[in-house]
Design an enzyme around this catalytic site. Structure first.
Site, PDB file in Angstrom:
ATOM      1  N   LYS A  26      22.553  30.437  45.068  1.00  0.00           N
ATOM      2  CA  LYS A  26      21.806  29.262  45.564  1.00  0.00           C
ATOM      3  C   LYS A  26      20.725  29.721  46.549  1.00  0.00           C
ATOM      4  O   LYS A  26      19.579  29.263  46.484  1.00  0.00           O
ATOM      5  CB  LYS A  26      22.747  28.265  46.243  1.00  0.00           C
ATOM      6  CG  LYS A  26      23.763  27.629  45.309  1.00  0.00           C
ATOM      7  CD  LYS A  26      23.105  26.696  44.289  1.00  0.00           C
ATOM      8  CE  LYS A  26      24.078  26.070  43.329  1.00  0.00           C
ATOM      9  NZ  LYS A  26      23.450  25.419  42.186  1.00  0.00           N
ATOM     10  N   ASN A  50      30.554  23.600  30.247  1.00  0.00           N
ATOM     11  CA  ASN A  50      31.495  23.055  31.225  1.00  0.00           C
ATOM     12  C   ASN A  50      31.368  21.531  31.271  1.00  0.00           C
ATOM     13  O   ASN A  50      31.488  20.920  32.339  1.00  0.00           O
ATOM     14  CB  ASN A  50      31.186  23.686  32.595  1.00  0.00           C
ATOM     15  CG  ASN A  50      32.298  23.471  33.599  1.00  0.00           C
ATOM     16  OD1 ASN A  50      33.431  23.144  33.234  1.00  0.00           O
ATOM     17  ND2 ASN A  50      31.985  23.611  34.868  1.00  0.00           N
ATOM     18  N   SER A  52      22.874  23.850  47.808  1.00  0.00           N
ATOM     19  CA  SER A  52      24.171  23.552  48.424  1.00  0.00           C
ATOM     20  C   SER A  52      24.127  23.823  49.915  1.00  0.00           C
ATOM     21  O   SER A  52      23.428  24.741  50.371  1.00  0.00           O
ATOM     22  CB  SER A  52      25.224  24.450  47.774  1.00  0.00           C
ATOM     23  OG  SER A  52      26.413  24.433  48.522  1.00  0.00           O
ATOM     24  N   TYR A 106      28.502  32.825  44.315  1.00  0.00           N
ATOM     25  CA  TYR A 106      27.956  31.518  43.917  1.00  0.00           C
ATOM     26  C   TYR A 106      26.952  31.041  44.958  1.00  0.00           C
ATOM     27  O   TYR A 106      25.820  30.646  44.633  1.00  0.00           O
ATOM     28  CB  TYR A 106      29.106  30.498  43.762  1.00  0.00           C
ATOM     29  CG  TYR A 106      28.663  29.072  43.956  1.00  0.00           C
ATOM     30  CD1 TYR A 106      28.046  28.369  42.937  1.00  0.00           C
ATOM     31  CD2 TYR A 106      28.848  28.425  45.195  1.00  0.00           C
ATOM     32  CE1 TYR A 106      27.613  27.062  43.135  1.00  0.00           C
ATOM     33  CE2 TYR A 106      28.426  27.127  45.401  1.00  0.00           C
ATOM     34  CZ  TYR A 106      27.805  26.452  44.370  1.00  0.00           C
ATOM     35  OH  TYR A 106      27.374  25.167  44.582  1.00  0.00           O
ATOM     36  N   ARG A 120      34.521  18.150  56.589  1.00  0.00           N
ATOM     37  CA  ARG A 120      33.389  18.221  55.658  1.00  0.00           C
ATOM     38  C   ARG A 120      32.668  16.876  55.619  1.00  0.00           C
ATOM     39  O   ARG A 120      33.226  15.848  55.959  1.00  0.00           O
ATOM     40  CB  ARG A 120      33.878  18.532  54.228  1.00  0.00           C
ATOM     41  CG  ARG A 120      34.543  19.886  54.058  1.00  0.00           C
ATOM     42  CD  ARG A 120      33.562  21.033  54.181  1.00  0.00           C
ATOM     43  NE  ARG A 120      34.202  22.335  53.977  1.00  0.00           N
ATOM     44  CZ  ARG A 120      34.790  23.052  54.936  1.00  0.00           C
ATOM     45  NH1 ARG A 120      34.841  22.599  56.176  1.00  0.00           N
ATOM     46  NH2 ARG A 120      35.320  24.225  54.664  1.00  0.00           N
ATOM     47  N   ARG A 174      42.110  29.106  53.654  1.00  0.00           N
ATOM     48  CA  ARG A 174      41.517  29.729  52.461  1.00  0.00           C
ATOM     49  C   ARG A 174      40.386  30.635  52.927  1.00  0.00           C
ATOM     50  O   ARG A 174      39.496  30.177  53.659  1.00  0.00           O
ATOM     51  CB  ARG A 174      40.988  28.617  51.551  1.00  0.00           C
ATOM     52  CG  ARG A 174      40.361  29.105  50.263  1.00  0.00           C
ATOM     53  CD  ARG A 174      40.045  27.944  49.332  1.00  0.00           C
ATOM     54  NE  ARG A 174      38.996  27.071  49.843  1.00  0.00           N
ATOM     55  CZ  ARG A 174      38.494  26.016  49.189  1.00  0.00           C
ATOM     56  NH1 ARG A 174      38.964  25.707  47.985  1.00  0.00           N
ATOM     57  NH2 ARG A 174      37.556  25.276  49.714  1.00  0.00           N
ATOM     58  N   PHE A 177      26.061  18.321  50.392  1.00  0.00           N
ATOM     59  CA  PHE A 177      27.276  18.550  51.156  1.00  0.00           C
ATOM     60  C   PHE A 177      28.458  18.416  50.173  1.00  0.00           C
ATOM     61  O   PHE A 177      28.463  19.134  49.181  1.00  0.00           O
ATOM     62  CB  PHE A 177      27.262  17.688  52.430  1.00  0.00           C
ATOM     63  CG  PHE A 177      26.343  18.385  53.436  1.00  0.00           C
ATOM     64  CD1 PHE A 177      24.952  18.369  53.239  1.00  0.00           C
ATOM     65  CD2 PHE A 177      26.848  19.159  54.446  1.00  0.00           C
ATOM     66  CE1 PHE A 177      24.096  19.098  54.083  1.00  0.00           C
ATOM     67  CE2 PHE A 177      26.008  19.883  55.299  1.00  0.00           C
ATOM     68  CZ  PHE A 177      24.636  19.853  55.121  1.00  0.00           C
TER      69      PHE A 177
END
Ligand code: UD1
Length: 338
Positions: free
Chosen positions: A153, A35, A124, A149, A231, A292, A178
């Site tokens: 973590k 990636n 995360s 995902y 955020r 979402r 963050f």
């Protein structure tokens, strides 16, 4: 002193490679380029004047990783290698558990075999889950990520904490990021997502450069000042500096420390759009759509532990982050592709 960066050709890894080289470390990058791009290594050299050693390997492959430890006296590892797409992890969870756990376990095992005891992990803020309330503090209970995902973590944090309990020489810093955005001010390295971006900033920059028609704003009915999600956006160069401080710390201590890397400031989706428009001079077409699934209303850090333990704090503001993201995108409209 040699430090291995697994996944060091990625977005955060490449910025950390630059910061580590500038801090005087000998940087070795191991990345399978699944990636990322080989061009990142040239760009790191262009910025720093030093070419990091590079191994194109999958670090979950022990037979490929061991020779890297045999040929170099590696004192510490910053572990970035792993899959990171939230929606893909929900679609193909086994791929995420297999890859993210295998890479972490293999790296930790090989470190033990080669007497390497400083480990910095790319964790995360997602580990704080849906039930805690911002500002998120490292002492809060973790344990309810909303997607596979995030669960990888959490699981890796647990694995590292158990490994530190069992091996008194091992030292680990679990960096809870963050929302990293921005790019190196040179415009030579930055975020280059595959396909349609999931995250806010790369989506905005692709709208600005004309690759996407408009931004979908996921919900304006959150309990926040303007109704959109809040955020803690942090400049990736500040984040990279946090890794340098974390490695310095891990080399001098033992045990496992979770540490937030954030600014301590929340910004809404519309704050980011406005800051980007001001920094770039380009209007961003946007449309409000439904929330979402899995998103929380507000997420920002209590950043005091990083200041206390690492003497680190973020320096760049949202405007700088937007200016640098735009500088990267407009100079590299297709990322690292020609
Ligand atoms: C996401 C992941 C998080 C991961 C992080 C990596 C989820 C639920 N969380 O964080 O686990 O560690 O990325 O960078 O996916 N937004 C829009 N339109 C868009 C994209 C985003 O309005 O096209 C909004 C989101 O609703 C959110 C904010 O922008 O309020 C930030 O979203 P994003 O950049 O995807 O990050 P997170 O969801 O915070």
């Amino acid at each position: 002193m040699s430090v291995l960066l697994t996944g060091g050709a990625g977005f955060i890894g490449s910025h950390t490679a630059v910061a580590m080289i500038e801090a005087g470390y000998d940087v070795i990058i191991a990345d399978d380029l699944s990636n990322s791009s080989l061009k990142v290594i040239d760009r790191i050299e262009a910025i720093t004047g030093t070419r990091p050693a590079f191994y194109r390997i999958d670090v979950a492959d022990r037979a490929a990783l061991e020779p890297v430890f045999q040929s170099n006296r590696i004192e510490g590892v910053i572990h970035f290698a792993g899959f990171k797409s939230v929606p893909e992890s929900t679609r193909i969870p086994l791929k995420y558990y297999r890859n993210n756990l295998d890479t972490a376990l293999t790296v930790l095992e090989v470190m033990e075999d080669y007497d390497c005891s400083a480990f910095v992990f790319s964790s995360s803020a997602t580990v704080y889950g849906e039930t805690n309330e911002a500002p998120f503090v490292e002492t809060m209970p973790t344990g309810s990520a909303t997607n596979p995902y995030g669960t990888t973590k959490l699981m890796i944090e647990q694995i590292v904490m158990d490994a530190c309990k069992a091996n008194e020489k091992l030292s680990a810093v679990l960096l809870r990021y963050f929302n990293p955005i921005g790019a190196h001010p040179s415009g030579l390295i930055g975020e280059a997502p595959n396909g349609i971006p999931n995250n806010l900033m790369p989506y905005i920059t692709q709208v600005a450069v004309g690759q996407r028609d408009h931004l979908s704003v996921y919900g304006d009915d959150y309990p926040t000042p303007d109704g959109t999600g809040v955020r803690d956006y942090i400049h990736v160069v500040d984040l990279a500096e946090g890794h340098v401080k974390a490695m310095d710390y891990a080399l001098r201590h033992t045990g496992a420390e979770p540490i937030n890397l954030g600014t301590g400031q929340g910004s809404s989706v519309l704050d980011v759009v406005t800051a980007f428009e001001e920094a770039s001079g380009i209007p961003i077409k946007r449309e409000i759509v439904a929330r979402r699934p899995g998103d929380i209303a507000v997420c920002y850090a209590d950043a005091s532990k990083a200041k206390r333990l690492l003497n680190w704090e973020a320096k760049y503001d949202l405007r700088d982050m937007c200016a640098h993201s735009w500088n990267w995108q407009k100079n590299n409209p297709k990322g690292y592709d020609d």
